[in-house]
Design an enzyme around this catalytic site. Structure first.
Site, PDB file in Angstrom:
ATOM      1  N   ASN A 150       0.806  -1.230   0.000  1.00  0.00           N
ATOM      2  CA  ASN A 150       0.000   0.000   0.000  1.00  0.00           C
ATOM      3  C   ASN A 150       0.835   1.274   0.000  1.00  0.00           C
ATOM      4  OD1 ASN A 150       0.759  -0.663   2.624  1.00  0.00           O
ATOM      5  ND2 ASN A 150      -0.940   0.456   3.509  1.00  0.00           N
ATOM      6  N   THR A 230      -1.412 -13.093   7.743  1.00  0.00           N
ATOM      7  CA  THR A 230      -0.005 -13.373   7.408  1.00  0.00           C
ATOM      8  C   THR A 230       0.863 -13.207   8.652  1.00  0.00           C
ATOM      9  OG1 THR A 230      -0.501 -12.283   5.306  1.00  0.00           O
ATOM     10  CG2 THR A 230       1.766 -12.918   5.670  1.00  0.00           C
ATOM     11  N   GLU A 248       3.452  -5.275  12.299  1.00  0.00           N
ATOM     12  CA  GLU A 248       2.517  -4.151  12.103  1.00  0.00           C
ATOM     13  C   GLU A 248       1.413  -4.672  11.195  1.00  0.00           C
ATOM     14  OE1 GLU A 248       2.652  -1.517  13.694  1.00  0.00           O
ATOM     15  OE2 GLU A 248       4.670  -1.643  14.499  1.00  0.00           O
ATOM     16  N   CYS A 282      -3.157   1.535   6.352  1.00  0.00           N
ATOM     17  CA  CYS A 282      -3.561   0.836   7.579  1.00  0.00           C
ATOM     18  C   CYS A 282      -4.204   1.799   8.576  1.00  0.00           C
ATOM     19  CB  CYS A 282      -2.359   0.143   8.198  1.00  0.00           C
ATOM     20  SG  CYS A 282      -0.988   1.266   8.502  1.00  0.00           S
ATOM     21  N   GLU A 461       7.401   0.540  15.967  1.00  0.00           N
ATOM     22  CA  GLU A 461       8.452   1.068  15.101  1.00  0.00           C
ATOM     23  C   GLU A 461       8.577   2.561  15.385  1.00  0.00           C
ATOM     24  OE1 GLU A 461       7.411  -0.294  11.153  1.00  0.00           O
ATOM     25  OE2 GLU A 461       7.948  -2.339  11.689  1.00  0.00           O
TER      26      GLU A 461
HETATM   27  P1  NDP Z   1       0.091  -9.348   3.192  1.00  0.00           P
HETATM   28  O1  NDP Z   1       0.074  -9.828   4.587  1.00  0.00           O
HETATM   29  O2  NDP Z   1      -0.622 -10.136   2.156  1.00  0.00           O
HETATM   30  O3  NDP Z   1       1.580  -9.212   2.651  1.00  0.00           O
HETATM   31  C1  NDP Z   1       2.577  -8.422   3.282  1.00  0.00           C
HETATM   32  C2  NDP Z   1       3.942  -8.917   2.838  1.00  0.00           C
HETATM   33  O4  NDP Z   1       4.160 -10.223   3.370  1.00  0.00           O
HETATM   34  C3  NDP Z   1       4.092  -9.050   1.328  1.00  0.00           C
HETATM   35  O5  NDP Z   1       5.426  -8.743   0.972  1.00  0.00           O
HETATM   36  C4  NDP Z   1       3.788 -10.509   1.111  1.00  0.00           C
HETATM   37  O6  NDP Z   1       4.282 -11.006  -0.096  1.00  0.00           O
HETATM   38  C5  NDP Z   1       4.491 -11.112   2.312  1.00  0.00           C
HETATM   39  N1  NDP Z   1       4.066 -12.453   2.704  1.00  0.00           N
HETATM   40  C6  NDP Z   1       2.903 -13.089   2.411  1.00  0.00           C
HETATM   41  N2  NDP Z   1       2.928 -14.354   2.936  1.00  0.00           N
HETATM   42  C7  NDP Z   1       4.120 -14.494   3.580  1.00  0.00           C
HETATM   43  C8  NDP Z   1       4.736 -15.551   4.328  1.00  0.00           C
HETATM   44  N3  NDP Z   1       4.155 -16.736   4.511  1.00  0.00           N
HETATM   45  N4  NDP Z   1       5.962 -15.336   4.864  1.00  0.00           N
HETATM   46  C9  NDP Z   1       6.579 -14.158   4.690  1.00  0.00           C
HETATM   47  N5  NDP Z   1       6.062 -13.133   3.968  1.00  0.00           N
HETATM   48  C10 NDP Z   1       4.841 -13.284   3.436  1.00  0.00           C
HETATM   49  O7  NDP Z   1      -0.418  -7.844   3.241  1.00  0.00           O
HETATM   50  P2  NDP Z   1      -0.731  -6.900   2.032  1.00  0.00           P
HETATM   51  O8  NDP Z   1       0.476  -6.759   1.170  1.00  0.00           O
HETATM   52  O9  NDP Z   1      -2.022  -7.340   1.431  1.00  0.00           O
HETATM   53  O10 NDP Z   1      -0.919  -5.491   2.779  1.00  0.00           O
HETATM   54  C11 NDP Z   1      -2.120  -5.076   3.309  1.00  0.00           C
HETATM   55  C12 NDP Z   1      -2.164  -5.306   4.796  1.00  0.00           C
HETATM   56  O11 NDP Z   1      -1.096  -4.639   5.427  1.00  0.00           O
HETATM   57  C13 NDP Z   1      -3.415  -4.747   5.425  1.00  0.00           C
HETATM   58  O12 NDP Z   1      -3.947  -5.686   6.331  1.00  0.00           O
HETATM   59  C14 NDP Z   1      -2.919  -3.530   6.191  1.00  0.00           C
HETATM   60  O13 NDP Z   1      -3.705  -3.174   7.295  1.00  0.00           O
HETATM   61  C15 NDP Z   1      -1.566  -3.968   6.590  1.00  0.00           C
HETATM   62  N6  NDP Z   1      -0.734  -2.801   6.903  1.00  0.00           N
HETATM   63  C16 NDP Z   1      -0.420  -2.536   8.218  1.00  0.00           C
HETATM   64  C17 NDP Z   1       0.310  -1.420   8.550  1.00  0.00           C
HETATM   65  C18 NDP Z   1       0.696  -1.125   9.971  1.00  0.00           C
HETATM   66  O14 NDP Z   1       1.609  -0.332  10.161  1.00  0.00           O
HETATM   67  N7  NDP Z   1       0.066  -1.712  10.979  1.00  0.00           N
HETATM   68  C19 NDP Z   1       0.743  -0.461   7.519  1.00  0.00           C
HETATM   69  C20 NDP Z   1       0.366  -0.846   6.191  1.00  0.00           C
HETATM   70  C21 NDP Z   1      -0.347  -1.976   5.901  1.00  0.00           C
HETATM   71  P3  NDP Z   1       3.288 -11.068  -1.365  1.00  0.00           P
HETATM   72  O15 NDP Z   1       2.860  -9.685  -1.657  1.00  0.00           O
HETATM   73  O16 NDP Z   1       4.117 -11.641  -2.432  1.00  0.00           O
HETATM   74  O17 NDP Z   1       2.159 -11.958  -0.958  1.00  0.00           O
END
Ligand code: NDP
Length: 482
Positions: A150, A230, A248, A282, A461
């Site tokens: 995002n 995840t 996070e 988020c 963080e």
């Molecule tokens: P995901 O959890 O799908 O993915 C996040 C990252 O983790 C990606 O690089 C993804 O790769 C990777 N990933 C997925 N599966 C695994 C695994 N088994 N082991 C290690 N890495 C893995 O999240 P999104 O990318 O869909 O992002 C959206 C989410 O992030 C929302 O829920 C949002 O709320 C949260 N978010 C939280 C924030 C915070 O600060 N609290 C800030 C911003 C977002 P790939 O893309 O290839 O699947």
């Protein structure tokens, strides 16, 4: 077509398997580059490079780290336009937003932690007449940084910069949906003279490349931002190996508007908080609670303003909102609109599929939706949608709105609108959130701790919290008394 490469041991290299994935521009629906489909063998190579680079990087005087991180910041800033275009093409957000928010913040992340490297100090605890304790905070070694799609460069650098500043070497993985800015970052790191192996960027899918980073025994800590499911899986993998974890995760943030608010500020910020980046931040406020005396006036004004937002080609200067990040996410958000209707919600505005003319006719566009008539317990108000879909509801008392606000599994952030100072402090204290904004939203001082409670994550963080996370404290007690 452009091929993104991994950055391992200081070089740009293809994945060992030779396999590449399509990178789709969500605004056009077309493949516009290819990215490495890396696996455990690429991660193993990256970890080996990091392990080799670690002793020298950890031993470097702070000024060395300061200079290189600052240089990286300067180089990103100098090429801001390329970074912003890459971010817009990957993510679908308006170019103007990438240019004014995302990329400048990535620059600030490197600058902030460059100076932190110079300022960081250990504590000492004297025991008068007997001994002195001092705490050595030593880097962990090789750490893993995994970021979502995002705010691609913003969140990737928010992890990498403190890890490097504290003397660690990094194996990072950006989301496979938004890899291009990380690729540009790799080129900048080479130009900035970052020693080979200090930062390694492995592109690919979460379950293969990401999972391999989490599982690798030499990776001492995982800093992850992404979805709660995840995060749960990563925690289950990493905990038996006793890795340090910063997670996070998702949010379902309330915007709470009391009748005594500054109306103009509250309504304009509630709109911004709900729909910035199409609600794909988020911290976006996705449940808007408004006190009864001003509910109707507030709702109507919010609907008027949100209906006026222009959704269209991210490269057009007059687009307020662009495309959603991917076809599957676009479909997921549409599924939540259908659910909201099933649950009895009335769509006050938006929720329509948009087909701009020209190059974006196959893109993933949806107009921003506001839904009324749902109770706080329904799924639409409990689950993270992460798109341009928010609910609005009237409340009577402070007690009632606190119950609703705290009544989800999440606890990331809230924004509260009131002119009553006592109420502001009282409500802030009782909100089960990691971040509470009073009469503002997204105002960030990088020194403050950042993160959520409950299912929104563990760890914090930002500022010294981030540097502390990436170091291991060792207490040394020196006895000098008899
Ligand atoms: P995901 O959890 O799908 O993915 C996040 C990252 O983790 C990606 O690089 C993804 O790769 C990777 N990933 C997925 N599966 C695994 C695994 N088994 N082991 C290690 N890495 C893995 O999240 P999104 O990318 O869909 O992002 C959206 C989410 O992030 C929302 O829920 C949002 O709320 C949260 N978010 C939280 C924030 C915070 O600060 N609290 C800030 C911003 C977002 P790939 O893309 O290839 O699947």
């Amino acid at each position: 077509m452009e091929r993104i490469l991994n950055y391992i041991g200081g070089s740009l290299v293809p994945p060992r398997s030779g396999r590449f994935l399509d990178n789709v521009n969500p605004a056009t629906g077309q493949v516009y580059s290819h990215i490495p489909d890396s696996d455990a063998s690429d991660v193993a190579e990256a970890v080996a490079a990091a392990q080799q680079a670690f002793p020298d990087w950890a031993a470097a005087v702070p000024e060395v780290r300061f200079r290189i991180l600052n240089r990286i910041a300067d180089l990103i800033e100098a090429d801001l336009e390329s970074f912003a275009l890459a971010e817009s093409n990957d993510n679908g957000k308006p170019l103007s937003v990438a240019r004014s928010v995302d990329i400048p913040r990535a620059v600030s992340n490197f600058r902030f932690f460059a100076t932190a490297a110079m300022q960081f100090a250990s504590e000492a605890h004297p025991m008068p007449g007997q001994a002195v304790n001092y705490t050595l905070r030593q880097p962990l070694g090789t750490v893993g940084c995994i970021s979502p799609w995002n705010l691609p460069l913003y969140l990737f650098t928010w992890k990498i910069a403190p890890a490097l500043a504290a003397g660690n070497c990094v194996v990072g993985k950006p989301s496979e949906l938004t890899p291009m800015t990380a690729f540009l970052l790799a080129k900048v790191c080479i130009e900035a003279g970052l020693p080979a192996g200090v930062l390694n960027i492995v592109h690919g899918l979460g379950p293969s490349a990401g999972q391999a980073i989490v599982e690798h025994p030499s990776v001492k800590a995982i800093s992850f931002t992404g979805g709660t499911a995840t995060g749960r899986h990563i925690a289950a993998t990493a905990a038996p190996m006793f890795k340090k974890l910063s997670l996070e995760l998702g949010g379902k943030n309330p915007s709470i508007v009391f009748a005594d608010c500054d109306f103009e500020q509250a309504v304009s910020t509630a709109a911004r908080s709900a729909f910035s980046n199409n609600g794909q931040i988020c911290l976006c406020g996705s449940r808007i609670y408004v006190q009864k005396p001003i509910y109707e006036q507030f709702r109507d004004e919010l609907v008027r303003r949100v209906s006026a937002l222009r959704t269209g080609d991210p490269l057009a200067a007059d687009s307020d909102l662009g495309a959603l990040v991917s076809r599957s996410h676009w479909e997921k958000v549409q599924g939540y609109l259908a659910l909201a209707k099933e649950e009895g919600g009335r769509i006050l505005c938006g929720g329509e599929l948009i087909r701009p003319e020209g190059r974006c006719s196959e893109g993933f566009f949806l107009s921003p939706a506001i839904i009324e008539g749902l109770d706080a317990q329904c799924r639409t108000n409990q689950e993270e949608i992460f798109g341009p879909v928010v609910t609005i509801q009237a409340f009577e008392t402070e007690e009632e709105v606190l119950q609703w606000a705290n009544g989800t599994d999440y606890g990331l952030a809230a924004n509260v609108w009131t002119q009553d100072l006592s109420r502001a402090h009282r409500v802030a204290e009782r909100l089960q959130m990691g971040i509470v904004w009073i009469n503002c939203w997204m105002l960030r001082d990088l020194r403050t701790p950042f993160g959520g409670v409950k299912h929104s994550g563990i760890g914090r963080e930002g500022g010294w919290e981030a540097i502390r996370f990436f170091t291991e404290p060792k207490n040394v007690c020196v006895k000098y008394g008899k």
